[in-house]
Scaffold this motif. Structure first.
Motif, PDB file in Angstrom:
ATOM      1  N   PHE A   1       0.919  -1.260   0.006  1.00 31.49           N
ATOM      2  CA  PHE A   1      -0.006   0.007  -0.052  1.00 31.49           C
ATOM      3  C   PHE A   1       0.941   1.338  -0.012  1.00 31.49           C
ATOM      4  N   PRO A   2       0.846   2.103  -0.972  1.00 35.19           N
ATOM      5  CA  PRO A   2       1.758   3.354  -1.084  1.00 35.19           C
ATOM      6  C   PRO A   2       1.641   3.979   0.272  1.00 35.19           C
ATOM      7  N   ARG A   3       2.815   4.623   0.684  1.00 32.31           N
ATOM      8  CA  ARG A   3       3.027   5.204   1.879  1.00 32.31           C
ATOM      9  C   ARG A   3       1.990   6.456   1.971  1.00 32.31           C
ATOM     10  N   PHE A   4       2.025   7.171   0.670  1.00 33.81           N
ATOM     11  CA  PHE A   4       1.106   8.477   0.560  1.00 33.81           C
ATOM     12  C   PHE A   4      -0.269   8.049   1.021  1.00 33.81           C
ATOM     13  N   TRP A   5      -0.758   6.928   0.554  1.00 35.14           N
ATOM     14  CA  TRP A   5      -2.164   6.776   0.815  1.00 35.14           C
ATOM     15  C   TRP A   5      -2.302   6.150   2.293  1.00 35.14           C
ATOM     16  N   GLN A   6      -1.294   5.482   2.727  1.00 38.88           N
ATOM     17  CA  GLN A   6      -1.188   4.949   4.184  1.00 38.88           C
ATOM     18  C   GLN A   6      -1.556   6.120   5.146  1.00 38.88           C
ATOM     19  N   GLY A   7      -0.827   7.339   4.762  1.00 40.22           N
ATOM     20  CA  GLY A   7      -0.759   8.460   5.719  1.00 40.22           C
ATOM     21  C   GLY A   7      -2.351   9.001   5.606  1.00 40.22           C
ATOM     22  N   ILE A   8      -2.664   9.126   4.340  1.00 34.69           N
ATOM     23  CA  ILE A   8      -4.121   9.635   4.361  1.00 34.69           C
ATOM     24  C   ILE A   8      -5.090   8.687   4.734  1.00 34.69           C
TER      25      ILE A   8
ATOM     26  N   GLU B   1      14.001   7.708   3.381  1.00 36.71           N
ATOM     27  CA  GLU B   1      13.210   6.744   2.403  1.00 36.71           C
ATOM     28  C   GLU B   1      11.739   6.785   2.521  1.00 36.71           C
ATOM     29  N   ASP B   2      11.183   6.737   3.774  1.00 34.22           N
ATOM     30  CA  ASP B   2       9.738   6.978   3.757  1.00 34.22           C
ATOM     31  C   ASP B   2       9.260   8.318   3.128  1.00 34.22           C
ATOM     32  N   TRP B   3       9.872   9.349   3.356  1.00 32.55           N
ATOM     33  CA  TRP B   3       9.477  10.765   2.992  1.00 32.55           C
ATOM     34  C   TRP B   3       9.575  10.690   1.531  1.00 32.55           C
ATOM     35  N   LYS B   4      10.342   9.889   0.792  1.00 31.09           N
ATOM     36  CA  LYS B   4      10.405   9.881  -0.579  1.00 31.09           C
ATOM     37  C   LYS B   4       9.422   9.126  -1.106  1.00 31.09           C
ATOM     38  N   LYS B   5       9.089   7.905  -0.373  1.00 30.30           N
ATOM     39  CA  LYS B   5       8.029   7.312  -0.818  1.00 30.30           C
ATOM     40  C   LYS B   5       6.528   8.025  -0.785  1.00 30.30           C
ATOM     41  N   PHE B   6       6.698   8.950   0.199  1.00 30.77           N
ATOM     42  CA  PHE B   6       5.400   9.751   0.562  1.00 30.77           C
ATOM     43  C   PHE B   6       4.879  10.522  -0.632  1.00 30.77           C
ATOM     44  N   LYS B   7       6.012  11.512  -1.038  1.00 30.23           N
ATOM     45  CA  LYS B   7       5.927  12.331  -1.923  1.00 30.23           C
ATOM     46  C   LYS B   7       5.890  12.047  -3.363  1.00 30.23           C
TER      47      LYS B   7
END
Length: 345
Positions: free
Chosen positions: A68-75, A118-124
């Motif tokens: 599950f993409p990190r961006f959508w995990q956060g949302i 790494e996490d920040w790169k995945k998120f953005k």
């Protein structure tokens, strides 16, 4: 490690299912009761469990090749918190408080997704893909955002500024100014000097301190104090009258004011505003017993004309109860809520 993550994933799935049930009104929000006095810690504990659950769920999906993409995990997790605050917490908290908690949780989610490079790169990455617009789909999305964002902002602004055809606000005084005296069943009571004749000690003498010492504890669960049970068959004096007042209350008043005197009785939500919540420190805890006596006896219809509309549907109980019964009901209400009536001292 995998077993631990499996358990966490199970917690995450259960949390999502429970919250979905609460949103759809299938599962009552108080299925797992929030304990009075421990509610903030309980909410934090539950959210911590759900964080672990989402982490485990994300891990398990990753191991199955369905990351599950990190961006959508956060949302998704931020939306989960907002929905949790709205549908899980009971009694409901005001929107302004939810907005504050939502902002804090958004900051927490942002700190989580940017914890390392790494996490920040995945998120953005999804955001950068749309901004770079290297593919046709991303170009379409970028154009859609460029059109939709101004439209949405303009729509919200227009909706906020356009004149509303709503009825004017009804100004309502919760505690109206009482008269100097009131007549009930042919007898005149001076509110400043009258006393509840049943607030007595074991010798039958008026004793405010004795009655105050026997009310329920204000702490968790509003527990009765030792040797202060009004429903004890040997109860005398003040406690005996509390029991009698409770019997009258549950025969006449609990339908609106509720079993727990919190204004959420069987018929409460048929009224606007709902009946008074006596457990709220802003109601009877701020008033004298004689004020309550006047309000109960005269009801909504007996309130002063200069203050209308009062939006009170309480009947004039002097038409249904004796003076003694009214005083005993008042005694029970203060005993049950754990509040002391205000005095002139």
């Amino acid at each position: 490690m995998k077993a631990l993550m499996s358990v966490a994933a199970l917690i995450g799935v259960i949390g999502i299912l429970l919250l979905t049930g609460m949103i759809l009104d299938i599962v009552p929000s108080n299925t797992v009761r929030l304990v009075e006095g421990y509610m903030p810690m309980q909410v934090l504990f539950e959210l911590t469990l759900f964080v672990a659950g989402f982490t485990g769920l994300s891990y398990m999906l990753g191991t199955m090749g369905m990351a599950f993409p990190r961006f959508w995990q956060g949302i998704a997790f931020w939306c989960f918190i907002l929905l949790y605050l709205k549908f899980r917490v009971y009694p409901p908290i005001p929107f302004s408080v939810r907005a504050m908690y939502g902002t804090v949780s958004l900051i927490a989610v942002f700190m989580w997704v940017s914890a390392n490079e790494e996490d920040w790169k995945k998120f953005k990455q999804p955001i950068m893909n749309i901004l770079d617009a290297q593919s046709g789909a991303n170009k379409l999305l970028r154009y859609a955002y460029l059109v939709l964002l101004p439209v949405l902002i303009g729509g919200f602004s227009y909706n906020a500024m356009v004149p509303k055809s709503e009825e004017p606000i009804e100004l309502r005084t919760v505690h109206p100014a009482p008269p100097a005296s009131t007549k009930v069943h042919g007898k005149t009571y001076t509110l400043q000097t009258a006393q509840n004749p049943y607030r007595v000690n074991l010798e039958g003498k008026f004793d405010q301190e004795y009655s105050n010492a026997n009310i329920v504890e204000q702490g968790m669960g509003r527990l009765m104090k030792p040797n202060a049970n009004p429903w004890d068959k040997d109860a005398k004096g003040y406690l005996k009258y509390v029991r009698e007042g409770g019997e009258i209350f549950f025969q006449n008043c609990h339908f609106c004011h509720g079993d727990n005197l919190n204004g959420r009785g069987l018929h409460a939500f048929a009224f606007n505003p709902i009946p008074a919540n006596f457990t709220d420190p802003g109601t009877i805890a701020q008033l004298q017993e004689t004020f309550i006596f006047w309000r109960i006896a005269k009801g909504g219809i007996g309130l002063p004309n200069e203050g209308f509309p009062w939006a009170s549907v309480m009947p004039p109980w002097e038409q249904h109860l004796t003076v003694d019964e009214i005083w005993k009901v008042i005694l029970f209400e203060y005993w049950h809520t754990g509040y002391y009536p205000r005095t002139w001292d």
